[in-house]
Design an enzyme around this catalytic site. Sequence first.
Site, PDB file in Angstrom:
ATOM      1  N   HIS A  64       0.844  -1.208   0.000  1.00 40.40           N
ATOM      2  CA  HIS A  64       0.000   0.000   0.000  1.00 40.40           C
ATOM      3  C   HIS A  64       0.875   1.254   0.000  1.00 40.40           C
ATOM      4  O   HIS A  64       1.479   1.612   1.008  1.00 40.40           O
ATOM      5  CB  HIS A  64      -0.904   0.001   1.244  1.00 40.40           C
ATOM      6  CG  HIS A  64      -1.884   1.130   1.257  1.00 40.40           C
ATOM      7  ND1 HIS A  64      -3.250   0.941   1.312  1.00 40.40           N
ATOM      8  CD2 HIS A  64      -1.717   2.480   1.219  1.00 40.40           C
ATOM      9  CE1 HIS A  64      -3.862   2.100   1.317  1.00 40.40           C
ATOM     10  NE2 HIS A  64      -2.943   3.066   1.255  1.00 40.40           N
TER      11      HIS A  64
ATOM     12  N   HIS B 207       1.161   5.322  -2.235  1.00 41.92           N
ATOM     13  CA  HIS B 207       0.583   6.239  -3.230  1.00 41.92           C
ATOM     14  C   HIS B 207       1.751   6.822  -4.026  1.00 41.92           C
ATOM     15  O   HIS B 207       2.322   7.831  -3.623  1.00 41.92           O
ATOM     16  CB  HIS B 207      -0.200   7.365  -2.545  1.00 41.92           C
ATOM     17  CG  HIS B 207      -1.369   6.881  -1.746  1.00 41.92           C
ATOM     18  ND1 HIS B 207      -2.666   7.108  -2.112  1.00 41.92           N
ATOM     19  CD2 HIS B 207      -1.428   6.169  -0.596  1.00 41.92           C
ATOM     20  CE1 HIS B 207      -3.488   6.564  -1.219  1.00 41.92           C
ATOM     21  NE2 HIS B 207      -2.753   5.986  -0.284  1.00 41.92           N
TER      22      HIS B 207
ATOM     23  N   GLN C  26     -10.180   9.399  -4.117  1.00 41.67           N
ATOM     24  CA  GLN C  26      -9.846   9.990  -2.811  1.00 41.67           C
ATOM     25  C   GLN C  26     -11.043  10.662  -2.121  1.00 41.67           C
ATOM     26  O   GLN C  26     -11.149  10.683  -0.902  1.00 41.67           O
ATOM     27  CB  GLN C  26      -8.711  11.011  -2.995  1.00 41.67           C
ATOM     28  CG  GLN C  26      -8.350  11.853  -1.790  1.00 41.67           C
ATOM     29  CD  GLN C  26      -7.493  11.112  -0.773  1.00 41.67           C
ATOM     30  OE1 GLN C  26      -6.308  10.927  -0.961  1.00 41.67           O
ATOM     31  NE2 GLN C  26      -8.124  10.688   0.321  1.00 41.67           N
TER      32      GLN C  26
ATOM     33  N   HIS D 175      -9.466   1.824   1.111  1.00 36.38           N
ATOM     34  CA  HIS D 175      -9.099   2.509   2.348  1.00 36.38           C
ATOM     35  C   HIS D 175     -10.338   2.340   3.240  1.00 36.38           C
ATOM     36  O   HIS D 175     -11.397   2.887   2.916  1.00 36.38           O
ATOM     37  CB  HIS D 175      -8.852   3.998   2.104  1.00 36.38           C
ATOM     38  CG  HIS D 175      -7.526   4.289   1.477  1.00 36.38           C
ATOM     39  ND1 HIS D 175      -7.184   3.848   0.221  1.00 36.38           N
ATOM     40  CD2 HIS D 175      -6.452   4.994   1.944  1.00 36.38           C
ATOM     41  CE1 HIS D 175      -5.952   4.262  -0.052  1.00 36.38           C
ATOM     42  NE2 HIS D 175      -5.487   4.956   0.973  1.00 36.38           N
TER      43      HIS D 175
ATOM     44  N   GLU E  34     -10.324   4.235   8.059  1.00 33.78           N
ATOM     45  CA  GLU E  34      -9.087   4.913   8.467  1.00 33.78           C
ATOM     46  C   GLU E  34      -9.468   6.162   9.270  1.00 33.78           C
ATOM     47  O   GLU E  34      -9.390   7.292   8.805  1.00 33.78           O
ATOM     48  CB  GLU E  34      -8.236   5.317   7.249  1.00 33.78           C
ATOM     49  CG  GLU E  34      -6.856   5.837   7.660  1.00 33.78           C
ATOM     50  CD  GLU E  34      -6.023   6.370   6.506  1.00 33.78           C
ATOM     51  OE1 GLU E  34      -6.567   6.504   5.394  1.00 33.78           O
ATOM     52  OE2 GLU E  34      -4.836   6.677   6.735  1.00 33.78           O
TER      53      GLU E  34
ATOM     54  N   ASP F  99       2.619   3.394   2.572  1.00 32.90           N
ATOM     55  CA  ASP F  99       1.521   4.352   2.381  1.00 32.90           C
ATOM     56  C   ASP F  99       1.992   5.670   1.767  1.00 32.90           C
ATOM     57  O   ASP F  99       1.514   6.074   0.717  1.00 32.90           O
ATOM     58  CB  ASP F  99       0.770   4.599   3.697  1.00 32.90           C
ATOM     59  CG  ASP F  99      -0.640   5.151   3.479  1.00 32.90           C
ATOM     60  OD1 ASP F  99      -1.052   5.291   2.315  1.00 32.90           O
ATOM     61  OD2 ASP F  99      -1.327   5.433   4.467  1.00 32.90           O
TER      62      ASP F  99
HETATM   63 FE   FE2 Z   1      -3.368   5.152   1.630  1.00 31.70          FE
END
Ligand code: FE2
Length: 402
Positions: free
Chosen positions: A55, A57, A149, A207, A210, A306
């Site tokens: 994971h 980005h 997102q 996701h 979180e 991440d």
């Molecule tokens: Fe993430």
Amino acid sequence: MLIKNVRIENSEHESDIRIEKGIICEIGEHLEPFQGEERIEGQGGLVLPPFADCHVHLDTCLSLDAAGPNLSGTLFEGIRVWSEYRKQIDKEEVKERALRTLRMYRKKGVQYIRSHVDVSDNLTAFEALLELKEKVKDEVEIQLVAFPQDGVMTSEKVRRNLEEAVSMGADAVGGVPHLELTREYGEKSIQYIMELAQKYDCLVDLHCDEIDDEQSKFLEVLAAKAYETGMGEKVSASHTTAMHSYNNAYCSKLFRLLSMSGINIIANPLVNVNLQGRFDTYPKRRGMTRVKELLENGVNVSMGHDDIYDPFYPLGNGDMTEVLLMGLHLCHMMGYPELNDSYRIITCNGAKTLNIKEKDYGIAVGKPASFNIFKEGSFFEVLRSREGVQYSLRKGRIIDRK
Ligand code: FE2
């Protein structure tokens, strides 16, 4: 090529590994070198399959200077800073940052990466990373998750972008049910994403929860859908930090469902210990999902970096042992056997999360000769010394050495 005297996955015994045409063709003791055969002296060092970062980005990594800092340290400020910056990114800039990030990963023995890519505004970053993925495939296998997102139920445009990215070749559909406008929208988003994944026969990685809100319970919705649809191991839930705040009775019920469903959990300890607990005074929650208990209940858990030097996390260098160490500390997994065996979390558990075929991953005769060689003889010592990888081989080729 002949690799002499190595300990495969913490073995007490030393073995030799012979490679031909990129494949492991022989493993045994005291193998004699052929005339002119290239040779690596392992000197009793550990050999592990390549690290997997499940994971990250890649579109946001290394953007901190340009995007600006996150002064509150919350996920919400991170999203706000990133959302401003993403309007101005262009393809070449994304590729350049991602390529620099991949070089960091290569130095650290990471050969499998799953990257979420924000598709909310446009597909610029997604197109950039799709091109890059192909270009670097001899050194690293990248999976791309089309990541909305801002949530999928908020706009028709996001749903269009999401489906377009999936049709262009995304490996997985992403989502953020806990950031949808309402709980009902969150549930609907999971339904929408699962149907999209089934339509295009791809993986799912959300996701999920979180947040430090113990009321955020989308993981059970996702796991139930994974179970009902039979998608099971093709589905992953990233972060699941609200689990830190669930009560134990609920967790006990949840673990049964997770185990039945076959869903994968991906913890991101570096980033979540930074972002979570920010609304607490004292005591401050750690914001970590329950790695130890999930593993004890037979759930596959892997980890991710991440973010690296971006509005969500200001540090990081692609080192999965650093990610793991933070997780082990936060989850009280510091007994010797837990530390020594923990390499599985960032190797084979990661490969399972990524749905890598068994024939393509691991150290055995007939499999691709892709692995890392360390100076130390056990993973416990690797964690203690933090000296890193001595040699990184991919399909029989040395792609990095100290
Ligand atoms: Fe993430």
